[in-house]
Scaffold this motif. Sequence first.
Motif, PDB file in Angstrom:
ATOM      1  N   GLU A 114       0.826  -1.198   0.000  1.00  0.00           N
ATOM      2  CA  GLU A 114       0.000   0.000   0.000  1.00  0.00           C
ATOM      3  C   GLU A 114       0.868   1.259   0.000  1.00  0.00           C
ATOM      4  O   GLU A 114       0.584   2.217  -0.717  1.00  0.00           O
ATOM      5  N   ALA A 115       1.937   1.245   0.781  1.00  0.00           N
ATOM      6  CA  ALA A 115       2.853   2.395   0.806  1.00  0.00           C
ATOM      7  C   ALA A 115       3.490   2.599  -0.568  1.00  0.00           C
ATOM      8  O   ALA A 115       3.626   3.734  -1.035  1.00  0.00           O
ATOM      9  N   TRP A 116       3.879   1.499  -1.214  1.00  0.00           N
ATOM     10  CA  TRP A 116       4.467   1.605  -2.555  1.00  0.00           C
ATOM     11  C   TRP A 116       3.447   2.146  -3.547  1.00  0.00           C
ATOM     12  O   TRP A 116       3.776   2.958  -4.409  1.00  0.00           O
ATOM     13  N   ALA A 117       2.199   1.687  -3.412  1.00  0.00           N
ATOM     14  CA  ALA A 117       1.144   2.158  -4.316  1.00  0.00           C
ATOM     15  C   ALA A 117       0.912   3.655  -4.144  1.00  0.00           C
ATOM     16  O   ALA A 117       0.758   4.385  -5.131  1.00  0.00           O
ATOM     17  N   LYS A 118       0.908   4.123  -2.898  1.00  0.00           N
ATOM     18  CA  LYS A 118       0.728   5.557  -2.649  1.00  0.00           C
ATOM     19  C   LYS A 118       1.881   6.359  -3.233  1.00  0.00           C
ATOM     20  O   LYS A 118       1.689   7.414  -3.832  1.00  0.00           O
ATOM     21  N   ARG A 119       3.086   5.848  -3.047  1.00  0.00           N
ATOM     22  CA  ARG A 119       4.259   6.553  -3.586  1.00  0.00           C
ATOM     23  C   ARG A 119       4.218   6.580  -5.108  1.00  0.00           C
ATOM     24  O   ARG A 119       4.552   7.581  -5.737  1.00  0.00           O
ATOM     25  N   GLY A 120       3.808   5.486  -5.709  1.00  0.00           N
ATOM     26  CA  GLY A 120       3.683   5.443  -7.164  1.00  0.00           C
ATOM     27  C   GLY A 120       2.611   6.389  -7.668  1.00  0.00           C
ATOM     28  O   GLY A 120       2.809   7.095  -8.669  1.00  0.00           O
ATOM     29  N   ALA A 121       1.482   6.430  -6.981  1.00  0.00           N
ATOM     30  CA  ALA A 121       0.416   7.358  -7.377  1.00  0.00           C
ATOM     31  C   ALA A 121       0.895   8.798  -7.268  1.00  0.00           C
ATOM     32  O   ALA A 121       0.620   9.618  -8.157  1.00  0.00           O
ATOM     33  N   ALA A 122       1.636   9.112  -6.206  1.00  0.00           N
ATOM     34  CA  ALA A 122       2.169  10.463  -6.047  1.00  0.00           C
ATOM     35  C   ALA A 122       3.148  10.790  -7.174  1.00  0.00           C
ATOM     36  O   ALA A 122       3.172  11.909  -7.693  1.00  0.00           O
ATOM     37  N   PHE A 123       3.945   9.798  -7.578  1.00  0.00           N
ATOM     38  CA  PHE A 123       4.890   9.999  -8.677  1.00  0.00           C
ATOM     39  C   PHE A 123       4.149  10.359  -9.966  1.00  0.00           C
ATOM     40  O   PHE A 123       4.498  11.318 -10.648  1.00  0.00           O
ATOM     41  N   PHE A 124       3.104   9.606 -10.274  1.00  0.00           N
ATOM     42  CA  PHE A 124       2.361   9.878 -11.500  1.00  0.00           C
ATOM     43  C   PHE A 124       1.608  11.191 -11.422  1.00  0.00           C
ATOM     44  O   PHE A 124       1.502  11.906 -12.425  1.00  0.00           O
ATOM     45  N   GLN A 125       1.088  11.545 -10.253  1.00  0.00           N
ATOM     46  CA  GLN A 125       0.402  12.830 -10.104  1.00  0.00           C
ATOM     47  C   GLN A 125       1.374  13.980 -10.284  1.00  0.00           C
ATOM     48  O   GLN A 125       1.043  14.978 -10.918  1.00  0.00           O
ATOM     49  N   SER A 126       2.586  13.854  -9.750  1.00  0.00           N
ATOM     50  CA  SER A 126       3.565  14.932  -9.906  1.00  0.00           C
ATOM     51  C   SER A 126       3.983  15.060 -11.369  1.00  0.00           C
ATOM     52  O   SER A 126       4.213  16.159 -11.853  1.00  0.00           O
TER      53      SER A 126
END
Length: 108
Positions: free
Chosen positions: A63-75
């Motif tokens: 879940e932490a990796w998924a959140k970090r990945g989502a933040a990467f794509f949003q940025s």
Amino acid sequence: MRKPRDYDAELKALEDKARDLKARKVQQLGELVISTGADALTADELAGALIVLAETRDAGKREAWAKRGAAFFQSRARRSVPAPHRDAGGAQPQSDSAQPASGGAGAA
């Protein structure tokens, strides 16, 4: 009378579509590796890291990796907005653009 179906042609068309989808997936995965800077890693390092990720069953880590990945794509989506609309994030694309350059040097 109905026209008979050409199963061979339909099968070939499906195989062509599957091949195109696989090629697109491979290209997108390569683009992901480059955009994250992971192309600076050796193939062995990258494969080892991916194996560990794939074997991880800890839901909290995933879940932490998924959140970090989502933040990467949003940025990345925010950085693709035209410059006049980027008032606060003007310096961020410069720091991020340095990462692929170093990654490209490691891959060469």
